[in-house]
Scaffold this motif. Structure first.
Motif, short mmCIF file in Angstrom:
data_model
loop_
_atom_site.label_atom_id
_atom_site.label_comp_id
_atom_site.label_asym_id
_atom_site.label_seq_id
_atom_site.Cartn_x
_atom_site.Cartn_y
_atom_site.Cartn_z
N SER A 1 -4.21 -2.58 -4.67
CA SER A 1 -5.55 -2.27 -5.18
C SER A 1 -6.35 -1.40 -4.19
O SER A 1 -7.36 -0.81 -4.56
CB SER A 1 -6.34 -3.55 -5.49
N LEU A 2 -5.89 -1.34 -2.92
CA LEU A 2 -6.58 -0.49 -1.95
C LEU A 2 -6.39 0.99 -2.23
O LEU A 2 -7.18 1.82 -1.77
CB LEU A 2 -6.05 -0.79 -0.53
N VAL A 3 -5.36 1.32 -2.97
CA VAL A 3 -5.07 2.75 -3.23
C VAL A 3 -6.00 3.26 -4.33
O VAL A 3 -5.97 2.78 -5.46
CB VAL A 3 -3.59 2.93 -3.68
N PRO A 4 -6.89 4.22 -3.98
CA PRO A 4 -7.83 4.74 -4.99
C PRO A 4 -7.10 5.54 -6.07
O PRO A 4 -5.98 6.01 -5.84
CB PRO A 4 -8.76 5.64 -4.17
N SER A 5 -7.76 5.70 -7.22
CA SER A 5 -7.12 6.41 -8.32
C SER A 5 -6.86 7.87 -7.95
O SER A 5 -5.86 8.45 -8.35
CB SER A 5 -7.97 6.31 -9.59
N SER A 6 -7.80 8.48 -7.19
CA SER A 6 -7.53 9.83 -6.68
C SER A 6 -7.60 9.76 -5.15
O SER A 6 -8.63 9.37 -4.60
CB SER A 6 -8.53 10.83 -7.22
N ILE A 7 -6.51 10.11 -4.50
CA ILE A 7 -6.45 9.98 -3.04
C ILE A 7 -6.94 11.27 -2.38
O ILE A 7 -6.35 12.33 -2.55
CB ILE A 7 -5.01 9.66 -2.58
N VAL B 1 -14.22 1.96 5.03
CA VAL B 1 -15.54 1.44 5.40
C VAL B 1 -15.92 0.26 4.49
O VAL B 1 -16.44 -0.76 4.95
CB VAL B 1 -16.62 2.56 5.33
N GLY B 2 -15.61 0.38 3.21
CA GLY B 2 -15.90 -0.70 2.26
C GLY B 2 -15.13 -1.97 2.60
O GLY B 2 -15.66 -3.07 2.52
N THR B 3 -13.87 -1.81 2.99
CA THR B 3 -13.04 -2.96 3.37
C THR B 3 -13.61 -3.64 4.61
O THR B 3 -13.73 -4.87 4.67
CB THR B 3 -11.58 -2.50 3.63
N LEU B 4 -13.98 -2.81 5.59
CA LEU B 4 -14.55 -3.36 6.84
C LEU B 4 -15.86 -4.09 6.54
O LEU B 4 -16.10 -5.21 7.04
CB LEU B 4 -14.79 -2.22 7.84
N ALA B 5 -16.70 -3.49 5.70
CA ALA B 5 -17.99 -4.12 5.34
C ALA B 5 -17.76 -5.45 4.62
O ALA B 5 -18.43 -6.45 4.91
CB ALA B 5 -18.79 -3.17 4.45
N LEU C 1 0.83 -1.21 0.00
CA LEU C 1 0.00 0.00 0.00
C LEU C 1 0.87 1.26 0.00
O LEU C 1 0.64 2.18 -0.78
CB LEU C 1 -0.91 -0.04 1.23
N LEU C 2 1.88 1.27 0.87
CA LEU C 2 2.75 2.45 0.96
C LEU C 2 3.51 2.67 -0.35
O LEU C 2 3.61 3.80 -0.83
CB LEU C 2 3.74 2.30 2.13
N LEU C 3 4.04 1.58 -0.92
CA LEU C 3 4.77 1.72 -2.18
C LEU C 3 3.85 2.25 -3.28
O LEU C 3 4.25 3.09 -4.09
CB LEU C 3 5.37 0.36 -2.60
N ALA C 4 2.61 1.76 -3.29
CA ALA C 4 1.65 2.21 -4.31
C ALA C 4 1.30 3.68 -4.11
O ALA C 4 1.19 4.44 -5.08
CB ALA C 4 0.40 1.34 -4.27
N VAL C 5 1.13 4.08 -2.84
CA VAL C 5 0.80 5.49 -2.55
C VAL C 5 1.92 6.41 -3.05
O VAL C 5 1.67 7.49 -3.58
CB VAL C 5 0.57 5.69 -1.03
#
Lengths: 249, 116
Positions: free
Chosen positions: B62-68, B78-82, A205-209
């Motif tokens: 894949s957890l990293v959204p296209s726009s952070i 929240v989506g991950t927890l759900a 995750l960090l590398l991707a960020v």
């Protein structure tokens, strides 16, 4: 997920096709983007579709068209594209123990992407041997066609589509992390795996960020392996010491 | 596309295919050579460890959204927890993904509406 589903599957190809549906949420928006970018980079719609059909590997396709558009030497384009796809090398051997003797399997590996590997790694051991090939064909054909179809849409009408429903393009890709989480979830029950997977996820995750999306997968996996073997070695040493203390008493 | 570009595309496609297929053939031969009764034991241990770790790494990426921004980060959490909670309840593949995406979309919509 059930650990033994073999006896309940009547049409394994249909089951494979059905289980590919969550992948589409991630595939189609990305394939549409690829179609748009390929056409913008000077490729025709047919050429974009051909790239998606023959190469069928997301990130490397984007790199291929971007480098060609930038005028990079073609040998360098090929080298960089293959380098990005090098992670695929470990996927086949990981599912090999569950593949039957059919001569079709090596050809079917064209459909082995990050996502189909993740699904196959969990699902193949749960299926009866006779059902595995049909299941994999169902899965990979739906995934492959959705990638090709998405590219067609992107090449023909992608720009208009993404402008009309930008939220849909943002929401659907969440299907991929959700799917990966479901595939990993059973392993979190064991403490060793929970720590190892946690470290791997955070590093990736960090590398991707920080913009290293392509390097993130192999680097995080190797770091995770070091953690796994490190903890295993510490646990073994602890057990040995406890045994020595007991023997000394 | 010129003929050189066609050639580059074909080499890329063939190279990618071989990277997918050849290691499989190597492992098949390795397993046959071992002729072990339990094929998992015949696999190198690092390979059995690396499989789940590759999936974990893909999950992290894949957890990293296209726009952070705050809205996408909140929706992802929240989506991950759900997704995890629905998996815990159903132990199935489809429903957790479906609810995860629905919750992610719902939170994103609300966050955008609230101007977060």
């Amino acid at each position: 997920m059930s650990s033994q589903i073999a006896s309940t599957v009547d049409r394994p190809w249909l089951m494979g096709a059905r289980e590919a549906i969550p992948l589409l949420g991630g595939y189609i928006p990305v394939a549409i983007s690829f179609g748009v970018i390929a056409v913008q980079s000077g490729f025709t719609g047919w050429e974009a579709v051909l790239i998606s059909t023959l190469v069928y590997a997301g990130a490397s396709q984007f790199l291929f068209v971007a480098m060609v558009a930038a005028g990079a030497p073609l040998w360098f384009v090929v080298l960089m594209t293959l380098l990005i796809n090098a992670r695929h090398v470990v996927y086949g051997p990981n599912i090999a123990p569950w593949l039957t003797a059919s001569r079709w399997w090596p050809w079917l590996m064209h459909g082995l992407t990050d996502q189909t590997f993740a699904l196959s790694h969990v699902r193949l051991p749960q299926l009866a041997e006779s059902q595995r090939k049909a299941w994999f064909i169902g899965l990979s054909v739906v995934a492959w066609f959705s990638w090709i179809g998405g590219t067609v849409v992107g090449a023909v009408a992608g720009q208009e589509l993404t402008q009309r429903s930008p939220l849909l393009g943002e929401v659907m890709p969440f299907a991929l992390p959700a799917l990966f989480l479901v595939l990993l979830a059973p392993r979190f029950a064991a403490r060793l795996w929970a720590v190892t997977l946690g470290v791997t996820i955070v590093i990736a995750l960090l590398l991707a960020v920080f913009g290293f999306k392509n390097a993130a997968i192999p680097i995080a996996a190797v770091c995770g392996a070091l953690v796994y073997y490190g903890i295993s070695a510490l646990a073994t040493e602890k057990v040995q010491r406890a045994g020595e203390v007991r023997n000394g008493q | 596309m010129g003929s050189e570009l066609w050639f580059a595309l074909l080499v890329t496609a063939l190279g990618t295919f071989l990277m997918r297929a050849l290691p499989l053939l190597w492992m098949r031969r390795h397993l046959i050579r071992k002729q072990a009764s339990n094929t998992l034991d015949a696999m190198p241990s690092w390979l059995t460890v690396l499989g789940p770790l590759m999936i974990a790494a893909m999950f992290g990426v894949s957890l990293v959204p296209s726009s952070i921004n705050t809205a996408t980060c909140l929706s992802t959490a929240v989506g991950t927890l759900a997704t995890y909670l629905v998996w815990w309840r159903t132990r199935s593949l489809g429903w957790p993904v479906f609810f995860g995406v629905a919750v992610y979309g719902g939170v994103l919509l609300l966050a955008n509406a609230a101007g977060i």
